[in-house]
Design a protein around this motif. Structure first.
Motif, short mmCIF file in Angstrom:
data_model
loop_
_atom_site.label_atom_id
_atom_site.label_comp_id
_atom_site.label_asym_id
_atom_site.label_seq_id
_atom_site.Cartn_x
_atom_site.Cartn_y
_atom_site.Cartn_z
N UNK A 108 2.16 12.84 9.71
CA UNK A 108 1.13 12.55 10.72
C UNK A 108 -0.23 13.03 10.23
N UNK A 109 -0.25 14.24 9.67
CA UNK A 109 -1.52 14.78 9.17
C UNK A 109 -2.05 13.92 8.02
N UNK A 110 -1.16 13.44 7.17
CA UNK A 110 -1.59 12.59 6.04
C UNK A 110 -2.25 11.31 6.55
N UNK A 111 -1.68 10.72 7.59
CA UNK A 111 -2.28 9.49 8.15
C UNK A 111 -3.67 9.78 8.70
N UNK A 112 -3.78 10.88 9.42
CA UNK A 112 -5.08 11.26 10.00
C UNK A 112 -6.10 11.54 8.90
N UNK A 113 -5.67 12.28 7.87
CA UNK A 113 -6.58 12.66 6.78
C UNK A 113 -7.07 11.42 6.03
N UNK A 114 -6.16 10.46 5.83
CA UNK A 114 -6.58 9.24 5.12
C UNK A 114 -7.61 8.47 5.94
N UNK A 122 -0.10 24.48 0.15
CA UNK A 122 -0.06 23.10 0.64
C UNK A 122 1.05 22.33 -0.09
N UNK A 123 1.75 21.40 0.59
CA UNK A 123 2.72 20.55 -0.11
C UNK A 123 1.99 19.48 -0.94
N UNK A 124 1.54 19.90 -2.11
CA UNK A 124 0.66 19.08 -2.95
C UNK A 124 1.33 17.78 -3.38
N UNK A 125 2.56 17.87 -3.85
CA UNK A 125 3.24 16.67 -4.36
C UNK A 125 3.50 15.67 -3.24
N UNK A 126 3.91 16.20 -2.08
CA UNK A 126 4.23 15.32 -0.96
C UNK A 126 2.98 14.59 -0.47
N UNK A 127 1.87 15.34 -0.30
CA UNK A 127 0.64 14.71 0.20
C UNK A 127 0.09 13.71 -0.82
N UNK A 128 0.18 14.05 -2.10
CA UNK A 128 -0.29 13.12 -3.13
C UNK A 128 0.52 11.82 -3.06
N UNK A 129 1.84 11.97 -2.90
CA UNK A 129 2.70 10.79 -2.81
C UNK A 129 2.38 9.94 -1.59
N UNK A 130 1.83 10.58 -0.56
CA UNK A 130 1.45 9.84 0.66
C UNK A 130 0.05 9.22 0.54
N UNK A 131 -0.58 9.38 -0.63
CA UNK A 131 -1.86 8.73 -0.86
C UNK A 131 -3.08 9.55 -0.46
N UNK A 132 -2.87 10.85 -0.22
CA UNK A 132 -3.99 11.73 0.12
C UNK A 132 -4.49 12.37 -1.18
N UNK A 133 -5.81 12.34 -1.45
CA UNK A 133 -6.27 13.00 -2.67
C UNK A 133 -6.19 14.53 -2.54
#
Ligand SMILES: [Zn+2]
Length: 410
Positions: free
Chosen positions: A266-272, A289-300
């Motif tokens: 949810x946070x990744x969608x909001x951040x994007x 921070x879960x760096x790999x997971x967020x990167x995979x979700x398309x968040x820089x």
């Protein structure tokens, strides 16, 4: 034949087999070719890997080299108890500001900027404490260094109310003053306020200031081992409300490492949607921070140095290859994909997070390059040496060598 300002020859490039020549004019890469090129200045990469320069998305530049002044009580509190005492650490670390003075801050910060030149760090998001104890003593020398090093190391100076806004009455006026003096970025640390309402108000005031003054925002969010913290979300929401889409950075955000997976998604969608970039620094604390997971979700997600010999971290050389090396371990990112990810996180992804355009080794890109001694990203990280050559704005600004003379018994 064109005579370039600078030619880097015999270069290995990421993802492009063979050896290459790079022609540079007016601070830009204008040719990447295997044809012969001549330049008024020439650098022989000798088969070494050439990439974009490093970008440090988070450094407390006014506090570098203050550990001996501060003592290590804050360090113990910050990293202990699963980062549950991080707020206590901030209070302890604040003691260093009792005699904050630009006269000793300036040479410390200068030393860290020179180390940036040595290690090929081209851009730095440089935080200066601006609060009722630090006053403007930290930000003033950083603004002067920004002018002095422009084009070699570009500093984005953050006016950062380290001790809170509502917790530290008077800090807000000082942040406004720092912005008037020319600070590039409005800072914030909403998670340390005493209530969610206070945190939200903190974010609102700093985003309103940034929007009104045409600045970016960069905040330290959710920097403790407490999954109830949600100021990263507040920052993203405020960026949307204040017209700051694509102009904000979330630093630390360690508590996200404790979130359940649906909350991360949810946070990744909001951040994007808000164009919010993240910066992690897994070497400075046991929770990250879960760096790999967020990167995979398309968040820089970038990596940052965070601290150099201060109350929160006892090491640091402003060497972003070293930071990527440490992160590869902390994030368990040691396969080829992981190593590429952490290298991007201190180069190209980091440039995206800071809003730096043209930071690409391609025709038309900025001629901000590092020429490594080694020929692969993995070996660059393994050695994390200062690059053989550092090119900034199309000029060689640092040359480093290392050698050992063996005298073994015969
Ligand atoms: Zn930090």
């Amino acid at each position: 034949m064109t005579n370039y300002d600078l030619v880097v020859g015999d270069a290995t490039l990421r993802g492009r087999p063979g050896r290459w020549r790079i022609g540079i004019d007016d601070g830009r890469v204008v040719a990447v070719t295997d044809d012969p090129l001549t330049g008024r200045d020439e650098v022989d990469a000798a088969g070494g890997l050439v990439t974009e320069s490093f970008v440090d998305c988070h450094l407390h530049l006014d506090k570098v080299h203050t550990l001996d002044r501060a003592g290590d009580a804050a360090l113990t509190a910050y990293t202990g108890e699963g980062m549950g005492s991080a707020l206590r650490a901030i209070e302890l670390a604040s003691a260093v500001k009792a005699d904050y003075d630009r006269s000793w801050i300036e040479p410390n910060a200068r030393r860290a900027v020179m180390e940036a030149v040595r290690h090929g760090v081209r851009h730095v998001l440089a935080f200066a404490d601006v609060d009722t104890r630090a006053r403007l003593e930290g930000v003033i020398p950083l603004l002067a260094l920004r002018e002095e090093f422009r084009g070699v190391v570009d500093l984005q100076v953050v006016a950062f109310p380290q001790d809170g806004l509502l917790r530290d009455p008077g800090a807000e006026d000082l942040v406004r003053e720092a912005v008037d003096l020319g600070a590039d970025v409005v800072g914030g640390i909403p998670w340390i306020e005493d209530s969610d309402a206070g945190s939200r108000e903190h974010v609102r005031r700093m985003c309103a200031l940034a929007a009104g003054q045409g600045r970016r925002v960069a905040m330290l969010v959710d920097d403790a081992g407490d999954s109830a913290l949600h100021t990263t979300e507040m920052l993203a929401e405020a960026m949307l409300e204040h017209g700051l889409v694509g102009r904000g950075v979330a630093n630390h955000a360690r508590a996200v490492g404790l979130y359940a997976r649906p909350a991360v998604d949810r946070l990744a969608r909001l951040a994007k949607g808000a164009g919010l970039g993240f910066v992690s620094d897994p070497h400075t604390g046991p929770l990250h921070l879960p760096v790999l997971e967020l990167t995979a979700l398309g968040v820089p997600v970038a990596l940052g140095q965070d601290d150099i010999e201060d109350a929160f971290y006892p090491f640091g050389r402003h060497n972003l290859a070293e930071i990527a090396f440490l992160a590869a371990h902390a994030l368990e990112a040691v396969d080829t994909a992981g190593i590429d990810l952490v290298y991007d996180a201190v180069t190209t992804t980091a440039a995206t997070v800071l809003g730096v355009t043209g930071h690409r080794l391609e025709e038309g890109g900025n001629a901000d390059l590092v020429v490594h001694h080694q020929s692969t990203v993995r070996s660059v990280l393994a050695h994390h040496e200062a690059p053989a050559y550092v090119v900034a704005s199309g000029r060689v600004v640092a040359i480093s060598t290392s050698s050992t003379e063996f005298r073994l018994p015969s």
